[in-house]
Design a protein around this motif. Sequence first.
Motif, mmCIF file in Angstrom:
data_model
loop_
_atom_site.group_PDB
_atom_site.id
_atom_site.type_symbol
_atom_site.label_atom_id
_atom_site.label_comp_id
_atom_site.label_asym_id
_atom_site.label_seq_id
_atom_site.Cartn_x
_atom_site.Cartn_y
_atom_site.Cartn_z
ATOM 1 N N GLU A 1 0.815 -1.217 0.000
ATOM 2 C CA GLU A 1 0.000 0.000 0.000
ATOM 3 C C GLU A 1 0.849 1.267 0.000
ATOM 4 O OE1 GLU A 1 -3.212 0.078 -0.526
ATOM 5 O OE2 GLU A 1 -3.336 -2.104 -0.509
ATOM 6 N N MET A 2 2.127 1.148 0.312
ATOM 7 C CA MET A 2 3.016 2.309 0.343
ATOM 8 C C MET A 2 3.733 2.523 -0.989
ATOM 9 S SD MET A 2 4.518 1.749 4.182
ATOM 10 C CE MET A 2 4.922 3.460 4.567
ATOM 11 N N THR A 3 3.489 1.624 -1.950
ATOM 12 C CA THR A 3 4.133 1.770 -3.258
ATOM 13 C C THR A 3 3.368 2.756 -4.123
ATOM 14 O OG1 THR A 3 2.928 -0.100 -4.218
ATOM 15 C CG2 THR A 3 5.047 -0.592 -3.160
ATOM 16 N N VAL A 4 4.058 3.330 -5.087
ATOM 17 C CA VAL A 4 3.491 4.349 -5.965
ATOM 18 C C VAL A 4 2.254 3.788 -6.688
ATOM 19 C CG1 VAL A 4 5.019 3.811 -7.914
ATOM 20 C CG2 VAL A 4 4.151 6.120 -7.635
ATOM 21 N N PRO A 5 1.183 4.584 -6.811
ATOM 22 C CA PRO A 5 -0.061 4.089 -7.435
ATOM 23 C C PRO A 5 0.127 3.483 -8.824
ATOM 24 C CG PRO A 5 -0.483 6.172 -6.337
ATOM 25 C CD PRO A 5 1.015 5.942 -6.275
ATOM 26 N N SER A 6 1.020 4.023 -9.625
ATOM 27 C CA SER A 6 1.218 3.474 -10.971
ATOM 28 C C SER A 6 1.745 2.041 -10.908
ATOM 29 C CB SER A 6 2.167 4.363 -11.777
ATOM 30 O OG SER A 6 3.403 4.508 -11.111
ATOM 31 N N PHE A 7 2.547 1.708 -9.913
ATOM 32 C CA PHE A 7 3.028 0.339 -9.722
ATOM 33 C C PHE A 7 1.867 -0.579 -9.345
ATOM 34 C CE2 PHE A 7 4.459 -2.951 -6.719
ATOM 35 C CZ PHE A 7 5.387 -3.633 -7.505
ATOM 36 N N ARG A 8 0.991 -0.100 -8.464
ATOM 37 C CA ARG A 8 -0.136 -0.921 -8.007
ATOM 38 C C ARG A 8 -1.134 -1.185 -9.129
ATOM 39 N NH1 ARG A 8 -0.014 2.722 -3.551
ATOM 40 N NH2 ARG A 8 -2.102 3.399 -4.087
ATOM 41 N N LYS A 9 -1.161 -0.321 -10.138
ATOM 42 C CA LYS A 9 -2.033 -0.570 -11.292
ATOM 43 C C LYS A 9 -1.507 -1.722 -12.143
ATOM 44 C CE LYS A 9 -3.796 4.141 -11.726
ATOM 45 N NZ LYS A 9 -3.770 5.373 -12.509
ATOM 46 N N LEU A 10 -0.194 -1.967 -12.063
ATOM 47 C CA LEU A 10 0.426 -2.994 -12.909
ATOM 48 C C LEU A 10 0.697 -4.301 -12.185
ATOM 49 C CD1 LEU A 10 2.963 -0.688 -14.762
ATOM 50 C CD2 LEU A 10 0.794 -1.578 -15.632
ATOM 51 N N LYS A 11 0.795 -4.250 -10.857
ATOM 52 C CA LYS A 11 1.095 -5.466 -10.091
ATOM 53 C C LYS A 11 0.108 -5.580 -8.943
ATOM 54 C CE LYS A 11 4.963 -8.146 -8.490
ATOM 55 N NZ LYS A 11 6.407 -8.267 -8.613
ATOM 56 N N THR A 12 -0.550 -6.703 -8.854
ATOM 57 C CA THR A 12 -1.561 -6.888 -7.821
ATOM 58 C C THR A 12 -0.910 -7.091 -6.452
ATOM 59 O OG1 THR A 12 -1.628 -9.296 -8.023
ATOM 60 C CG2 THR A 12 -3.098 -8.015 -9.481
ATOM 61 N N LYS A 13 -1.703 -6.854 -5.428
ATOM 62 C CA LYS A 13 -1.238 -7.066 -4.058
ATOM 63 C C LYS A 13 -0.841 -8.531 -3.858
ATOM 64 C CE LYS A 13 -3.551 -5.057 -0.797
ATOM 65 N NZ LYS A 13 -4.519 -4.675 0.239
ATOM 66 N N GLU A 14 -1.608 -9.431 -4.427
ATOM 67 C CA GLU A 14 -1.324 -10.859 -4.286
ATOM 68 C C GLU A 14 0.027 -11.218 -4.908
ATOM 69 O OE1 GLU A 14 -4.315 -9.616 -5.458
ATOM 70 O OE2 GLU A 14 -5.316 -9.916 -3.527
ATOM 71 N N ASN A 15 0.293 -10.717 -6.137
ATOM 72 C CA ASN A 15 1.570 -11.003 -6.795
ATOM 73 C C ASN A 15 2.745 -10.393 -6.031
ATOM 74 O OD1 ASN A 15 0.345 -12.480 -8.798
ATOM 75 N ND2 ASN A 15 0.324 -10.827 -10.285
ATOM 76 N N TYR A 16 2.556 -9.197 -5.511
ATOM 77 C CA TYR A 16 3.599 -8.538 -4.711
ATOM 78 C C TYR A 16 3.887 -9.373 -3.461
ATOM 79 C CZ TYR A 16 5.888 -4.864 -1.931
ATOM 80 O OH TYR A 16 6.756 -4.125 -1.164
ATOM 81 N N THR A 17 2.838 -9.791 -2.777
ATOM 82 C CA THR A 17 2.996 -10.573 -1.549
ATOM 83 C C THR A 17 3.694 -11.900 -1.824
ATOM 84 O OG1 THR A 17 1.048 -9.536 -0.579
ATOM 85 C CG2 THR A 17 1.739 -11.625 0.382
ATOM 86 N N ILE A 18 3.303 -12.573 -2.883
ATOM 87 C CA ILE A 18 3.943 -13.845 -3.247
ATOM 88 C C ILE A 18 5.423 -13.631 -3.528
ATOM 89 C CG2 ILE A 18 4.057 -15.630 -5.033
ATOM 90 C CD1 ILE A 18 0.944 -15.419 -5.143
ATOM 91 N N ALA A 19 5.746 -12.588 -4.284
ATOM 92 C CA ALA A 19 7.153 -12.299 -4.595
ATOM 93 C C ALA A 19 7.957 -12.034 -3.326
ATOM 94 C CB ALA A 19 7.237 -11.107 -5.549
ATOM 95 N N MET A 20 7.383 -11.301 -2.387
ATOM 96 C CA MET A 20 8.092 -10.996 -1.138
ATOM 97 C C MET A 20 8.239 -12.253 -0.274
ATOM 98 S SD MET A 20 8.955 -7.789 -1.219
ATOM 99 C CE MET A 20 9.149 -7.106 0.414
ATOM 100 N N MET A 21 7.208 -13.085 -0.248
ATOM 101 C CA MET A 21 7.242 -14.291 0.583
ATOM 102 C C MET A 21 8.195 -15.345 0.032
ATOM 103 S SD MET A 21 3.215 -14.661 1.589
ATOM 104 C CE MET A 21 3.440 -16.213 2.444
ATOM 105 N N THR A 22 8.398 -15.368 -1.276
ATOM 106 C CA THR A 22 9.255 -16.391 -1.882
ATOM 107 C C THR A 22 10.650 -15.864 -2.209
ATOM 108 O OG1 THR A 22 8.362 -15.867 -4.075
ATOM 109 C CG2 THR A 22 7.276 -17.643 -2.819
ATOM 110 N N ALA A 23 11.006 -14.717 -1.673
ATOM 111 C CA ALA A 23 12.341 -14.151 -1.909
ATOM 112 C C ALA A 23 13.405 -15.077 -1.315
ATOM 113 C CB ALA A 23 12.438 -12.765 -1.279
#
Length: 142
Positions: free
Chosen positions: A60-82
């Motif tokens: 939620e703290m990322t720039v709005p244009s990024f959030r339009k291109l990447k969903t919260k779910e995809n972001y969370t998965i990427a962070m969890m599987t780092a």
Amino acid sequence: MSYKIFMHIKRCAALLGVVLALSAITGCASLQSTPQDKVRQLANQRWQYIVEGKFDKAYEMTVPSFRKLKTKENYTIAMMTASVKWQSGEVVKVECETQSCKVTVKAVSQIMMPTRFKGPLVSGLDETWIFEDGQWWKLETL
């Protein structure tokens, strides 16, 4: 009471009023935060969310244009599987221009893949925060 004493008291009261007014103005001015202070606070909060595994809040703290291109779910998965688990993150430096700030973060992580190195890894990471639509956002890349 003589006229001289009355005038002296009146002048002292007026001077006291001016001093109190200036103190209030100075106090209010010191309550206003600089862009550096605000971005430092936000970046530290974001890193706290990451360390706690609250990736949805970090998103939620990322720039709005990024959030339009990447969903919260995809972001969370990427962070969890780092390949690292973040143990801490602390802002050590903030340098701002008009609409952007460069932030340096001291981050401590544990490598999560097989390796001979078993200790915590201390890194210096650079972030960019931008001012858009009246607030500061973490600039993410895709």
